[in-house]
Structures are given as structure tokens and as C-alpha cells.
Design a protein around this motif. Structure first.
Motif, PDB file in Angstrom:
ATOM      1  N   ALA A 212       7.432  -1.799   7.592  1.00 48.14           N
ATOM      2  CA  ALA A 212       7.051  -2.229   6.242  1.00 48.14           C
ATOM      3  C   ALA A 212       6.561  -1.050   5.417  1.00 48.14           C
ATOM      4  N   ALA A 213       5.739  -0.164   6.025  1.00 46.55           N
ATOM      5  CA  ALA A 213       5.252   1.005   5.299  1.00 46.55           C
ATOM      6  C   ALA A 213       6.389   1.955   4.961  1.00 46.55           C
ATOM      7  N   LEU A 214       7.341   2.104   5.870  1.00 46.28           N
ATOM      8  CA  LEU A 214       8.481   2.984   5.609  1.00 46.28           C
ATOM      9  C   LEU A 214       9.323   2.447   4.456  1.00 46.28           C
ATOM     10  N   CYS A 215       9.541   1.145   4.423  1.00 47.67           N
ATOM     11  CA  CYS A 215      10.284   0.542   3.312  1.00 47.67           C
ATOM     12  C   CYS A 215       9.511   0.654   2.005  1.00 47.67           C
ATOM     13  N   GLY A 216       8.197   0.461   2.066  1.00 45.48           N
ATOM     14  CA  GLY A 216       7.389   0.571   0.856  1.00 45.48           C
ATOM     15  C   GLY A 216       7.395   1.967   0.282  1.00 45.48           C
ATOM     16  N   ALA A 217       7.279   2.997   1.145  1.00 43.76           N
ATOM     17  CA  ALA A 217       7.314   4.374   0.667  1.00 43.76           C
ATOM     18  C   ALA A 217       8.675   4.710   0.067  1.00 43.76           C
TER      19      ALA A 217
ATOM     20  N   GLU B 298       0.827  -1.213   0.000  1.00 41.95           N
ATOM     21  CA  GLU B 298       0.000   0.000   0.000  1.00 41.95           C
ATOM     22  C   GLU B 298       0.859   1.259   0.000  1.00 41.95           C
ATOM     23  N   ALA B 299       1.900   1.268   0.840  1.00 39.32           N
ATOM     24  CA  ALA B 299       2.773   2.438   0.891  1.00 39.32           C
ATOM     25  C   ALA B 299       3.576   2.586  -0.390  1.00 39.32           C
ATOM     26  N   PHE B 300       4.000   1.476  -0.975  1.00 42.91           N
ATOM     27  CA  PHE B 300       4.765   1.527  -2.219  1.00 42.91           C
ATOM     28  C   PHE B 300       3.949   2.147  -3.350  1.00 42.91           C
ATOM     29  N   LEU B 301       2.743   1.632  -3.585  1.00 47.11           N
ATOM     30  CA  LEU B 301       1.913   2.148  -4.669  1.00 47.11           C
ATOM     31  C   LEU B 301       1.423   3.564  -4.370  1.00 47.11           C
ATOM     32  N   GLY B 302       1.027   3.807  -3.108  1.00 43.07           N
ATOM     33  CA  GLY B 302       0.524   5.127  -2.762  1.00 43.07           C
ATOM     34  C   GLY B 302       1.583   6.211  -2.878  1.00 43.07           C
TER      35      GLY B 302
ATOM     36  N   LEU C 123       1.998   2.658 -13.807  1.00 43.55           N
ATOM     37  CA  LEU C 123       1.177   2.808 -12.620  1.00 43.55           C
ATOM     38  C   LEU C 123      -0.310   2.808 -12.976  1.00 43.55           C
ATOM     39  N   GLY C 124      -0.660   3.335 -14.163  1.00 43.62           N
ATOM     40  CA  GLY C 124      -2.044   3.332 -14.601  1.00 43.62           C
ATOM     41  C   GLY C 124      -2.595   1.951 -14.840  1.00 43.62           C
ATOM     42  N   PHE C 125      -1.733   0.963 -14.949  1.00 44.38           N
ATOM     43  CA  PHE C 125      -2.164  -0.427 -15.076  1.00 44.38           C
ATOM     44  C   PHE C 125      -2.108  -1.154 -13.738  1.00 44.38           C
ATOM     45  N   VAL C 126      -1.094  -0.858 -12.934  1.00 43.80           N
ATOM     46  CA  VAL C 126      -0.895  -1.581 -11.678  1.00 43.80           C
ATOM     47  C   VAL C 126      -1.935  -1.190 -10.634  1.00 43.80           C
ATOM     48  N   LEU C 127      -2.271   0.100 -10.528  1.00 42.98           N
ATOM     49  CA  LEU C 127      -3.213   0.531  -9.497  1.00 42.98           C
ATOM     50  C   LEU C 127      -4.604  -0.099  -9.656  1.00 42.98           C
ATOM     51  N   PRO C 128      -5.209  -0.143 -10.866  1.00 42.06           N
ATOM     52  CA  PRO C 128      -6.487  -0.863 -10.986  1.00 42.06           C
ATOM     53  C   PRO C 128      -6.353  -2.347 -10.660  1.00 42.06           C
ATOM     54  N   THR C 129      -5.198  -2.936 -11.016  1.00 45.34           N
ATOM     55  CA  THR C 129      -4.992  -4.341 -10.677  1.00 45.34           C
ATOM     56  C   THR C 129      -4.947  -4.541  -9.168  1.00 45.34           C
TER      57      THR C 129
END
Length: 382
Positions: free
Chosen positions: A224-229, A185-189, A247-253
């Protein structure tokens, strides 16, 4: 067009306030008291409730001010509507068995409307950040500022510092356990936020919001969130425009994965709850608000990423809407999931917010072509 969108959002948010404030709509024949009383704001809980009421009515003030071309009239109208709405709701809550109307909420709600209307008035009058150059590293356009604000709400709510001695001496014992879900979640966000904010120094403020959780009430630092960000920041920095298309493909997935977790289907049927925000009243606000802000940030990021990828506005909303529709239907047979219509309301709110903020961005106008020195004719632009 900007004013019509602001009016639509203003009316929708007005209806949402009425629904949430008067839910479940049960009234008694006689009021609990004959008048509204003042509740002293003396404890941490009372202060937190006061702040939440201010934030709850802040979007109403923003939308109310932007709904009128004459900003002064919009500011005044928004405050009057917010104050009258709050007074009516607090008065009706005197007849509700599970609600408590009081003057403190009336003051905080009116203050939130006034604050939101004042911010909108200042932003429209001085073009968001007065005195800054267009290339300032602290400059943020409306849409990136919307994503940034939702990220801060998601990561730092309820904003109350809790710097007790036990948090300093037992810091490592208060760390959240490692989990892959916060990392993803942190990585994608944060990747979406980095693409939107760009080189602005506000990205450092957004990143600092994660370690700041170690000193906030009801929050704990997640390694985990810190590493993801951190990973999302690096990937967004290295990939550039290609990463934005990816990202326009990964986020809907990922939205589809979120709807179908934990992929454990059962024969037991759980009916869909059509009343939006029904679980709001079954959980504590400190635990429920971050979930709402996180979902709102995710849905807005999906719509924004699809638009940046070149998808039309209708499909940018239609694709996540179809995913949510199928996901909520599937959750009727998923273990540990509660199918409800809240996600559809949040998606519609995200689409309305993105449309409203994107309309506020300045339109780039191409410079006129210089005339030919010999003939004096201006060349055509095909």
C-alpha cells in the motif's frame, strides 16, 4: 539572524536531551556504582544503541557549530559542550534506579556531537555540495534536504539490514497487509517530497527506501505504501505548481483527520498527559522512533506547504498548531487515543528546523540593469 535561530535551536535541543535522558527524574541517595564502566559493543542490540546515541547527539553538534560566526570555534565549542553534557548525564544516571550510566554512551554521544559539528562545518565552508554546478541533478537546497532526511529516517529506521535466508525464501509472506492508511500517508508524504526535491535524482533514493524495508530489521514492505508513493510521484509530476497549492490545503486537512481518527467518541474521559514523550518509555524504541520521525515529517510538510502556498510564516505555524490543540482536546474523548503534549513539541521542533534550514538557503540577487547606450543613465526599477 541565522546564528540567532541556530542558538535558539541549540538551547532547546540541549533542554530536550536533559529532559529525555533524566526522565522521570527519580534519584537514590547512593549510586549503583562508584564509577562509569565500559559496556562492550558486541551484539546487535549494543551496536544499535551505539548508533542511536550518535544520531541523537548529531543535531546538537550541527546547531552548536552554526551558532557561532567563526566555524572553527563553533565546532570546538559544540564538541566540548556535547562531551561535558553527556558526561554529566551519565554520571547522574548512576543515582537513578531505572538508568545505567556508562562510558560507551559517553563515547557515542560525543562522537555524534563531533560528527554533526563536522558536517555543519563542511556544509557552511563549501556551500553544501562543493564542485557541483547549480543545475546539477544531485544538488539539493537545505530545506529539501531536510525533508529528504526526515523521509529517510521515517522509512528506514533502524537502518539495520536483515537479509536472512528466510526473508529471501519467504518474501511474500513477510509483506505487510494491505491498508488504506499507509497508502494515504505515503501518497501525501511523497507528493510533498517530490514538490520540494523537484527533478533531483535524490527522489529516486527516497522512492527506493520503501522497497528496501523488506530487508531491514523490524520493517516489512508495505504494498500500500509503495502504491501510495508511486501515485504521489505521478500526481506531483503532472500537476506542477497547481498541485503544490492544492497540497497546501490537503495536508492540513489530513492533519485534522489524523487527530480525530477513528472518529469514535465515548463518554469516558482520558486526561491530557502534559509530560512530553511520556509514551516514549512505555514502548520499544524500534516501534516508537518511526512514529516520531513520521510525525515530524508530516508537521514540517504542512508548514512548508502552507508557506509555499503564500501563507505568512506565523499562520503557517498557527494553523497546524490550532489543529493540534483542538485534536488533542478531542482525543480526551476518543477511543484508543492518548492525548499528550508531545505533538506540540514536535510541531515547534519542525518550525524551528524549517526556519533554520530556510535561512541557510542562498538569496537570489537580481542582476543590475544595463545603462542606456545613448544617455548612459541606469533605468530605475519600480
Amino acid at each position: 539572524m541565522r546564528h540567532s535561530r541556530a542558538k535558539i535551536f541549540f538551547l532547546l535541543y540541549l533542554c530536550a536531551i536533559i529532559y529525555l535522558s533524566l526522565y522521570p527524574g527519580e534519584f537514590t541517595l547512593r549510586p549503583k556504582m562508584d564509577r562509569l564502566l565500559w559496556v562492550p559493543v558486541v551484539g546487535r542490540r549494543q551496536i544499535l544503541d551505539f548508533v542511536l546515541n550518535v544520531l541523537f547527539y548529531l543535531p546538537l553538534g550541527v546547531a552548536g557549530c552554526l551558532s557561532f560566526r567563526r566555524r572553527g570555534l563553533g565546532l570546538l565549542t559544540a564538541v566540548v559542550v556535547g562531551g561535558c553534557l553527556s558526561w554529566t548525564i551519565e554520571w547522574l544516571q548512576l543515582w537513578m534506579p531505572f538508568r545505567f550510566g556508562n562510558l560507551t554512551d559517553l563515547v557515542s554521544n560525543t562522537a555524534g556531537t563531533l560528527l554533526g559539528a563536522s558536517l555543519a562545518f563542511a556544509a557552511s565552508r563549501w556551500n553544501w555540495l562543493p564542485g557541483h554546478r547549480a543545475d546539477s541533478l544531485w544538488q539539493l537546497k537545505p530545506t529539501p534536504s531536510l525533508l529528504f532526511g526526515l523521509w529517510i529516517l521515517w522509512q528506514t529506521f533502524p537502518f539495520v539490514p536483515a537479509a536472512q535466508l528466510v526473508r529471501l525464501t519467504g518474501f511474500f509472506t513477510l509483506l505487510a497487509p494491505w491498508a488504506w492508511l499507509p497508502l494515504i500517508e505515503a501518497f501525501l508524504g511523497f507528493a510533498a517530497l517530490r514538490f520540494a526535491v523537484g527533478r533531483s535524482l535524490w527522489i529516486w533514493v527516497a522512492y527506493a527506501a520503501i522497497p528496501a524495508q523488506a530487508f531491514l530489521l523490524e520493517r516489512s514492505l508495505s504494498p500500500a505504501a509503495l502504491c501510495g508513493a508511486s501515485l504521489g510521484w505521478i500526481v506531483a509530476r503532472l500537476t506542477g505548481s497547481a498541485g503544490l497549492r492544492w497540497l497546501g490545503f490537503v495536508l492540513p486537512t489530513w492533519l485534522l483527520v489524523e487527530e480525530l481518527r477513528p472518529f469514535s467518541f465515548t463518554g469516558q474521559f482520558s486526561p491530557l498527559r502534559w509530560a512530553p514523550f511520556e509514551t516514549w518509555y512505555q514502548a520499544t524504541s524500534l516501534g516508537y522512533y518511526p512514529i516520531i520521525f513520521g510525525k515530524l515529517f508530516l508537521y514540517l510538510s504542512v508548514i512548508w506547504a502552507l508557506r509555499e502556498r503564500g501563507t505568512t510564516p506565523s499562520w503557517s505555524v498557527g494553523i497546524p498548531a490550532a489543529i493540534l490543540l483542538g485534536g488533542e482536546w478531542a482525543q480526551q474523548y476518543l477511543v484508543g487515543r492518548t492525548p499528550e503534549s508531545t505533538d506540540w513539541i514536535l510541531l515547534a521542533a519542525a518550525a524551528a528546523l524549517l526556519a533554520l534550514f530556510s535561512r541557510a538557503e542562498p538569496v537570489r540577487v537580481a542582476a543590475p540593469a544595463a545603462p542606456d547606450r545613448a544617455t548612459g543613465a541606469v533605468p530605475r526599477r519600480d
